[in-house]
Motif scaffolding. Structure first.
Motif, mmCIF file in Angstrom:
data_model
loop_
_atom_site.group_PDB
_atom_site.id
_atom_site.type_symbol
_atom_site.label_atom_id
_atom_site.label_comp_id
_atom_site.label_asym_id
_atom_site.label_seq_id
_atom_site.Cartn_x
_atom_site.Cartn_y
_atom_site.Cartn_z
ATOM 1 N N UNK A 197 -48.196 -5.457 -1.464
ATOM 2 C CA UNK A 197 -49.507 -6.113 -1.526
ATOM 3 C C UNK A 197 -50.444 -5.235 -2.330
ATOM 4 N N UNK A 198 -51.259 -5.881 -3.193
ATOM 5 C CA UNK A 198 -52.211 -5.188 -4.035
ATOM 6 C C UNK A 198 -53.574 -5.856 -3.895
ATOM 7 N N UNK A 199 -54.580 -5.053 -3.584
ATOM 8 C CA UNK A 199 -55.962 -5.566 -3.498
ATOM 9 C C UNK A 199 -56.821 -4.730 -4.403
ATOM 10 N N UNK A 200 -57.385 -5.343 -5.427
ATOM 11 C CA UNK A 200 -58.204 -4.622 -6.387
ATOM 12 C C UNK A 200 -59.183 -5.600 -7.025
ATOM 13 N N UNK A 201 -60.411 -5.168 -7.248
ATOM 14 C CA UNK A 201 -61.397 -6.031 -7.887
ATOM 15 C C UNK A 201 -61.564 -7.353 -7.168
ATOM 16 N N UNK A 202 -61.353 -8.458 -7.916
ATOM 17 C CA UNK A 202 -61.451 -9.803 -7.332
ATOM 18 C C UNK A 202 -60.084 -10.423 -7.137
ATOM 19 N N UNK A 203 -59.062 -9.576 -7.077
ATOM 20 C CA UNK A 203 -57.698 -10.062 -6.948
ATOM 21 C C UNK A 203 -57.070 -9.588 -5.643
ATOM 22 N N UNK A 204 -56.376 -10.511 -4.990
ATOM 23 C CA UNK A 204 -55.541 -10.189 -3.837
ATOM 24 C C UNK A 204 -54.164 -10.749 -4.164
ATOM 25 N N UNK A 205 -53.209 -9.863 -4.420
ATOM 26 C CA UNK A 205 -51.910 -10.252 -4.947
ATOM 27 C C UNK A 205 -50.798 -9.711 -4.058
ATOM 28 N N UNK A 206 -49.624 -10.331 -4.165
ATOM 29 C CA UNK A 206 -48.468 -9.831 -3.431
ATOM 30 C C UNK A 206 -47.210 -10.109 -4.221
ATOM 31 N N UNK A 207 -46.167 -9.393 -3.854
ATOM 32 C CA UNK A 207 -44.843 -9.619 -4.416
ATOM 33 C C UNK A 207 -43.827 -9.488 -3.294
ATOM 34 N N UNK A 208 -43.141 -10.577 -2.979
ATOM 35 C CA UNK A 208 -42.085 -10.557 -1.964
ATOM 36 C C UNK A 208 -40.808 -10.134 -2.679
ATOM 37 N N UNK A 209 -40.621 -8.833 -2.768
ATOM 38 C CA UNK A 209 -39.598 -8.271 -3.645
ATOM 39 C C UNK A 209 -38.190 -8.583 -3.185
ATOM 40 N N UNK A 210 -38.001 -8.827 -1.890
ATOM 41 C CA UNK A 210 -36.673 -9.165 -1.398
ATOM 42 C C UNK A 210 -36.148 -10.478 -1.921
#
Length: 382
Positions: free
Chosen positions: A330-343
């Protein structure tokens, strides 16, 4: 406003929206944190730091009844969100009214001195470890991450030292009975990622997007092993579909055990955020499409944010391992809340970018946040 003790990512996002709307006055901070096993407490650290940089003044209210309430004071100081909340607040009162600013600050600074010493594990409870910097208090150089150079100037340690630190993290978090759940090569991959991510907090996380020193500058690392029963997973996910989907695939670490063992690793700062840092422009001058493009570039290999991007080899290496081990980012920066379900991602060429998806509706409102928070999750025994 009373800060939720249910420290899920969803609750942190709700608090950020209230902060943006200007509806947060005095902030009442809970002594305990519950349901925070998926990066929720680190999300609240980022949210509280955002509030403290925007509130004037940032006034915290503690559940301690007075300076003699040692139990409540110790409990609050011993938690990551409590330590940070105390040291970014301008003033702190007790629930009964008396001022507790100096008492709580001193207790927090006493614990911080242990976390910044050569034995930070002495300041942590249970299977966790945290290293925190408070630049606005001139508490910027924890021994685990800094050492003097030839001229005696403290600098971020080199990669070999971070590899040794990664080994200590694993030793503190994971008992020998669960060590088979550690992927081959994970220690060096973790060391490389931590070196890269923390070095970026030093180079880019100590100023705002306008180049000014933030009133409250917090940088740090948090690692914890959580033992979770399957019945508690829906509560942890709250209403966040990314977590619901991810948690549905997790299984106990050992046959005959009911508990899922989940490792959480977070690195955070209160700087300008990835897009502003990479572009050298204030976030307000960057539209969301460009912000997303800039953040995505930060995951490339063999590049450096000091010139054009943020990731060298450490982060791509650990992402490759998380792909193999059912990991999550999970990445939270600026106006973005993003994720990557790498599995869910197929094995790829080294350095291939992860699929970065929007945490919620991409057209929805995401409150701006101070700095950058990376949270990596991976289960043991899967």
């Amino acid at each position: 406003m009373q800060l939720s003790s249910f420290m899920t990512v969803s609750a942190a996002e709700d608090f950020l929206r209230r902060t943006q709307a200007g509806t947060v006055g005095k902030l009442q901070i809970p002594t305990r944190a519950r349901h925070h096993a998926a990066g929720g407490e680190a999300a609240f650290v980022q949210a509280v730091s955002t509030w403290a940089n925007e509130a004037d003044p940032a006034v915290l209210v503690s559940y301690a009844e007075g300076p003699g309430d040692e139990v409540q004071i110790e409990r609050l100081v011993s938690r990551l969100h409590g330590l940070v909340g105390i040291l970014v607040a301008d003033a702190i009162s007790s629930i009964r009214g008396p001022d507790l600013t100096e008492v709580l600050r001193q207790a927090a600074l006493d614990r911080l001195s242990i976390l910044q010493s050569e034995t930070p594990e002495d300041g942590s409870r249970g299977p966790q470890l945290e290293i925190i910097c408070f630049d606005h208090l001139a508490k910027s150089n924890p021994s685990s991450f800094y050492a003097p150079d030839e001229q005696g100037v403290l600098q971020v340690r080199r990669l070999p030292a971070f590899n040794l630190f990664a080994a200590e993290v694993i030793k503190e978090l994971i008992p020998s009975t669960l060590s088979r759940g550690i992927p081959d090569g994970f220690t060096s991959a973790l060391g490389g990622a931590l070196h890269e991510l923390f070095r970026n907090t030093e180079e880019h996380g100590r100023a705002t997007d306008s180049g000014n020193v933030p009133a409250k500058s917090v940088r740090g690392f948090h690692a914890r092993r959580h033992s979770i029963t399957p019945t508690t997973l829906p509560t942890l996910a709250a209403d966040a579909k990314p977590f619901s989907d991810y948690f549905s695939r997790l299984r106990p670490a050992r046959a005959g055990s009911r508990d899922i063992q989940l490792i959480e690793l977070s690195v955070f700062d209160t700087g300008p955020g990835m897009a502003a840092s990479l572009s050298g422009r204030p976030l307000a001058s960057i539209d969301r499409d460009e912000e997303r493009m800039l953040v995505r570039r930060c995951f490339g290999k063999n590049v450096s944010r000091k010139s054009i991007s943020s990731a060298g080899l450490g982060l791509p290496t650990v992402i490759d391992l998380l792909r193999e081990r059912n990991g999550f980012l999970r990445l939270r920066t600026g106006r973005l809340s993003l994720f990557s379900d790498l599995g869910l991602e197929d094995r790829r060429e080294f350095g291939d970018l992860p699929e970065l998806c929007d945490w919620a509706d991409p057209n929805g409102d995401v409150a701006p946040v101070a700095g950058t928070l990376f949270t990596l999750l991976f289960p043991l025994g899967v």
